[in-house]
Scaffold this active site. Structure first.
Site, PDB file in Angstrom:
ATOM      1  N   SER A  93     -10.311  -0.730   0.754  1.00  7.99           N
ATOM      2  CA  SER A  93      -9.880  -1.328  -0.507  1.00  7.99           C
ATOM      3  C   SER A  93      -9.759  -0.150  -1.714  1.00  7.99           C
ATOM      4  CB  SER A  93     -10.892  -2.307  -0.989  1.00  7.99           C
ATOM      5  OG  SER A  93     -10.220  -3.022  -1.939  1.00  7.99           O
ATOM      6  N   ASP A 249      -4.729  -1.591  -5.733  1.00  7.73           N
ATOM      7  CA  ASP A 249      -5.678  -0.772  -5.313  1.00  7.73           C
ATOM      8  C   ASP A 249      -5.187  -0.293  -3.648  1.00  7.73           C
ATOM      9  OD1 ASP A 249      -5.729  -3.187  -3.920  1.00  7.73           O
ATOM     10  OD2 ASP A 249      -7.751  -3.236  -3.792  1.00  7.73           O
ATOM     11  N   ASP A 251      -5.478  -1.319  -0.377  1.00 11.17           N
ATOM     12  CA  ASP A 251      -5.069  -2.447   0.368  1.00 11.17           C
ATOM     13  C   ASP A 251      -4.108  -3.398  -0.151  1.00 11.17           C
ATOM     14  OD1 ASP A 251      -7.392  -3.393  -0.837  1.00 11.17           O
ATOM     15  OD2 ASP A 251      -7.764  -4.733   0.826  1.00 11.17           O
ATOM     16  N   ASP A 253      -4.523  -5.985  -2.182  1.00  5.25           N
ATOM     17  CA  ASP A 253      -4.687  -7.318  -2.623  1.00  5.25           C
ATOM     18  C   ASP A 253      -4.826  -7.593  -4.000  1.00  5.25           C
ATOM     19  OD1 ASP A 253      -7.235  -5.800  -2.812  1.00  5.25           O
ATOM     20  OD2 ASP A 253      -8.160  -7.381  -1.392  1.00  5.25           O
TER      21      ASP A 253
END
Ligand code: MG
Length: 459
Positions: A93, A249, A251, A253
């Site tokens: 992340s 960020d 990843d 999400d």
């Protein structure tokens, strides 16, 4: 100690996270969950190494690996639902580049729950005693390698990114966006968003200015999309005269929004704005967590919705949304889940939803100025044994305050004119205090009371 934290398995490459662990995880998923495993990774330099090891584990156990390459977490969730018995994204992340980890999805594209994680933990036999060394009890997964004619297949999937873009565009008003054609700066943080977000925005009809949009794994800025790390990007939004900016960020999400003046909307304000936006389309329940601000609660009530509160973590938000048939769920870290979308936070869809909001309502800076905000204070305190410390802190907080208590995750009290939360971090050895109140005086009083308790029991 559990292998999984609040967001899958995460650690430093070569310390907690090794190719051996990836191999064992791959084999275990086939044995315990299902034979077709979707695998994706964010842009980290260690990603392909771990992906290859995980794929080897899957195939050695007779399972097929479906590789979608570099992709965001929500794309992986969707692909897990479309193509797998389960799925894995190799990601850490927003953590620094030396970190990596694994997040698991089931065949519905939902994040693995604690029960599924425990099954995996038991199988790969990784406990505290062998974390950090990679040594220890060798599980059956390694010894039982499939025979030559039972080794699994390696499949490449090139549809997953396209399918995610299609899904996102089906959930926003593309005709409106094409008509208004806003200029959007997108900062992908050299992460997984790089391979999808600039294209999704262009497809929707935006004029796109990409920043850090190369998935190199060499991060030009800190991956946590906070004000400090986004200072340059915010300046670019203003300098190029963009209508808004979106930052992700590692990843993708999460989506963080910058207004036309180069100011971050702020996590609480942007969540409140999205609650109002979604309730404007459909009335219903909105789920947020014990960290939700008063502004968010008020935006939900003003929008004619019902506020449901749950534990911190997208897996809890998604579950509660499913249970209550909610229209929207969001956490004040920039993670939003939309009804009709994938059942995990989707930064790509969230970004497009803010673009749509601009197209319908105009300046996000002006919209933000209409949102209520109250004085807030956050502080963290180092706590080696944070779980144990909370066992003594929580009852003391309950004694010291009057109001409505939520105790499923730390202790939150909603008192007259404000609220306060004392909670152990899910990922770091710290205890946090968060407090918000209608005025500074009330805030200072509540905060000092909680700080006194925490300091007393942590010293
Ligand atoms: Mg993330």
């Amino acid at each position: 100690m559990a292998l999984f934290g609040t967001s899958g398995i995460r650690g430093v490459i070569g310390r907690e996270i090794t190719p051996e662990l990836a191999f064992r995880l791959g084999a275990c998923l086939v044995r315990r969950i299902g034979w077709r495993v979707v695998v994706a990774r964010d842009a980290r330099t260690s990603g392909l190494m771990l992906e290859n090891a995980l794929a080897a584990g899957v195939m050695s156990a007779g399972g097929n690996v479906v590789r979608i390459g570099i992709a965001p977490t929500p794309t992986t969730a969707l692909a897990s639902r479309n193509y797998g018995d389960c799925g894995v994204i190799i990601t850490a992340s927003h953590n620094p580049p030396e970190y990596n980890g694994f997040k698991l999805f089931n065949s519905e594209g939902k994040e693995a729950g604690r029960e599924e994680e425990q099954r995996v933990e038991r199988e790969i036999g990784v406990g505290q005693e062998e974390r950090g060394t990679g040594e220890g009890r060798r599980p059956s997964a390694v010894s039982r390698v499939a025979k030559w004619n039972e080794v699994g297949r390696d499949e490449k999937n090139r549809m997953a990114l396209k399918e995610h873009v299609e899904k996102v565009l089906a959930l926003v008003d593309v005709a409106l966006i094409r008509k208004k054609s806003p200029k959007v700066v997108v900062d992908c943080g050299n992460g997984a968003a790089s391979v999808i977000m600039p294209y999704a925005l262009r497809e929707a009809g935006c004029k796109v200015v990409g920043v850090n949009a190369e998935p190199s794994g060499v991060f030009a800025r800190g991956l946590e999309p906070n004000a400090e790390n986004l200072r340059e990007t915010a300046a670019i939004v203003k300098a190029v005269g963009a209508d808004l900016g979106i930052a992700h960020d590692g990843d993708a999400d999460r989506a963080i929004v910058i207004d036309e003046n180069g100011e971050l909307l702020g996590l609480d304000a942007q969540l409140a704005m999205m609650c109002e936006e979604e309730l404007g389309k459909k009335k219903g329940v909105v789920v947020s967590t014990i960290e939700a601000s008063m502004g968010v609660k008020e935006a939900i009530e003003k929008g004619g919705g019902k506020f449901a509160i749950t534990k911190v973590g997208s897996v809890h938000v998604a579950r509660e949304m499913g249970r209550l048939g909610a229209v929207f769920g969001g956490e004040p870290c920039g993670e939003y889940i939309f009804a009709g979308g994938v059942p995990v936070p989707d930064g790509i869809l969230a970004g497009l939803k803010f673009v749509e909001m601009w197209c319908r309502k105009g300046s996000l800076g002006k919209l933000k100025s209409k949102m209520k905000s109250y004085p807030m204070r956050r502080a963290k305190f180092p706590a080696k044994e944070r779980g144990k410390a909370m066992q003594t802190i929580a009852p003391e907080v309950k004694k010291a305050f009057k109001g409505k208590f939520y105790e499923e995750d730390g202790v939150r009290v909603d008192f007259e004119g404000g609220w306060l939360l004392v909670r152990a971090s899910g990922t770091e050895p710290i205890v946090r205090i968060t407090a918000e109140a209608k005025d500074e005086k009330l805030l200072a009083k509540a905060f000092a009371k909680a700080e006194g308790i925490v300091k007393k029991y942590l010293s």
